[in-house]
Design a protein around this motif. Sequence first.
Motif, PDB file in Angstrom:
ATOM      1  N   THR A 282      -4.332   4.253   9.996  1.00 18.45           N
ATOM      2  CA  THR A 282      -3.599   2.946   9.960  1.00 18.45           C
ATOM      3  C   THR A 282      -3.857   1.864   9.525  1.00 18.45           C
ATOM      4  N   LYS A 283      -5.172   1.715  10.430  1.00 14.01           N
ATOM      5  CA  LYS A 283      -5.756   0.146  10.484  1.00 14.01           C
ATOM      6  C   LYS A 283      -6.631  -0.195   8.919  1.00 14.01           C
ATOM      7  N   ASP A 284      -7.183   1.078   8.217  1.00 13.23           N
ATOM      8  CA  ASP A 284      -7.680   1.318   7.434  1.00 13.23           C
ATOM      9  C   ASP A 284      -7.185   1.004   6.503  1.00 13.23           C
ATOM     10  N   ARG A 285      -5.335   1.678   6.020  1.00 15.75           N
ATOM     11  CA  ARG A 285      -4.354   1.368   4.966  1.00 15.75           C
ATOM     12  C   ARG A 285      -4.365  -0.466   5.232  1.00 15.75           C
TER      13      ARG A 285
ATOM     14  N   ALA B 209       0.454  -1.503  -0.177  1.00 15.59           N
ATOM     15  CA  ALA B 209       0.088   0.269   0.140  1.00 15.59           C
ATOM     16  C   ALA B 209       0.951   1.492  -0.073  1.00 15.59           C
ATOM     17  N   THR B 210       2.168   1.146   0.677  1.00 10.81           N
ATOM     18  CA  THR B 210       2.534   2.302   0.776  1.00 10.81           C
ATOM     19  C   THR B 210       3.738   2.419  -0.578  1.00 10.81           C
ATOM     20  N   ALA B 211       3.841   2.021  -1.154  1.00 10.94           N
ATOM     21  CA  ALA B 211       4.412   2.257  -2.784  1.00 10.94           C
ATOM     22  C   ALA B 211       3.170   2.388  -3.568  1.00 10.94           C
ATOM     23  N   ALA B 212       1.981   2.607  -3.231  1.00 11.47           N
ATOM     24  CA  ALA B 212       0.726   2.452  -4.131  1.00 11.47           C
ATOM     25  C   ALA B 212       0.624   4.001  -4.379  1.00 11.47           C
ATOM     26  N   ILE B 213       0.461   4.859  -3.233  1.00 11.10           N
ATOM     27  CA  ILE B 213       1.045   6.174  -2.546  1.00 11.10           C
ATOM     28  C   ILE B 213       0.851   7.176  -4.150  1.00 11.10           C
ATOM     29  N   ARG B 214       0.535   8.189  -4.399  1.00  9.81           N
ATOM     30  CA  ARG B 214       0.865   8.971  -5.023  1.00  9.81           C
ATOM     31  C   ARG B 214      -0.015   9.751  -5.756  1.00  9.81           C
ATOM     32  N   SER B 215       0.353  11.188  -6.531  1.00  7.23           N
ATOM     33  CA  SER B 215      -0.941  11.989  -6.135  1.00  7.23           C
ATOM     34  C   SER B 215      -1.865  11.626  -7.293  1.00  7.23           C
TER      35      SER B 215
ATOM     36  N   GLU C 232      -6.196   2.499  -4.237  1.00  8.15           N
ATOM     37  CA  GLU C 232      -5.760   3.744  -3.694  1.00  8.15           C
ATOM     38  C   GLU C 232      -6.367   5.185  -4.122  1.00  8.15           C
ATOM     39  N   ASP C 233      -7.099   5.201  -3.598  1.00  6.52           N
ATOM     40  CA  ASP C 233      -8.177   5.948  -4.213  1.00  6.52           C
ATOM     41  C   ASP C 233      -8.609   6.500  -2.222  1.00  6.52           C
ATOM     42  N   ALA C 234      -9.078   4.706  -1.987  1.00  7.12           N
ATOM     43  CA  ALA C 234      -9.509   4.859  -0.572  1.00  7.12           C
ATOM     44  C   ALA C 234      -8.165   5.059   0.727  1.00  7.12           C
ATOM     45  N   TYR C 235      -6.822   4.593   0.065  1.00  2.00           N
ATOM     46  CA  TYR C 235      -6.208   4.952   0.874  1.00  2.00           C
ATOM     47  C   TYR C 235      -5.256   6.210   1.503  1.00  2.00           C
ATOM     48  N   VAL C 236      -4.706   6.801   0.153  1.00  6.16           N
ATOM     49  CA  VAL C 236      -4.878   8.801   0.616  1.00  6.16           C
ATOM     50  C   VAL C 236      -5.478   9.033   0.547  1.00  6.16           C
ATOM     51  N   LYS C 237      -7.173   8.978   0.470  1.00  6.19           N
ATOM     52  CA  LYS C 237      -7.909   9.726   1.455  1.00  6.19           C
ATOM     53  C   LYS C 237      -7.747   9.189   2.805  1.00  6.19           C
TER      54      LYS C 237
END
Length: 222
Positions: free
Chosen positions: A78-81, A17-23, A69-74
């Motif tokens: 930490t639990k939800d991620r 998930a961390t690698a998936a974060i982007r603009s 990815e959209d949900a992760y960024v928003k």
Amino acid sequence: MSILSFARSATRARFSATAAIRSSAASVHTLPKLDYAYDALEPHISGEIMTLHHTKHHQTYVNGLNAAEDAYVKTDSTKDRIKLQAALKFNGGGHINHSLFWKNLAPATQGGGQLHDGPLKAAIERDFGSLGKLKEKMNATTAAIQGSGWGWLGYNQATKKLEVVTTANQDPLLSHVPIVGIDIWEHAFYLQYKNVKPDYLNAIWNVVNFKEAETRLVEASK
């Protein structure tokens, strides 16, 4: 970024998930266009299968990856991620694998099924003895997958050899650089080959894009 570069980057780190974060703009994944018509791989893979596989199944992975990815960024939770990691892995893997798979195939008019002299043929003969023996090993290994998954001809950058490996479900190949991948999910063959996996596995070699595979091998060997 090219599909090959995207796949190679996936071999260097776990798809997380961390690698998936982007603009927001960069995180919008789209369904790649095919380099051939849906019916161009017939009689080996039917146009109906290709149409459904590309426009329905792959599109579902693209949609799922964008949503995850959209949900992760928003979220700042930490639990939800952590909860989103399964969706990121499944849909991200589905997108990576299928993007490679389409490039992996080519109609006979575009060189499908034709292995010419060069680095790939030499590596296959070195590591398996012949193309025929590679097909036998890869078909048997892929057919033995329980449930859904992928059979791979991968390049081991540690041993500098080609090896046959498998991944379950839509897990991307991370231990090797993917050279040739075969989708053994039922949606890839059932409409045409029913439950006879060996027939599908034998047929698909007639449309394997060995030129693309050789490009991947040469880049991985650098």
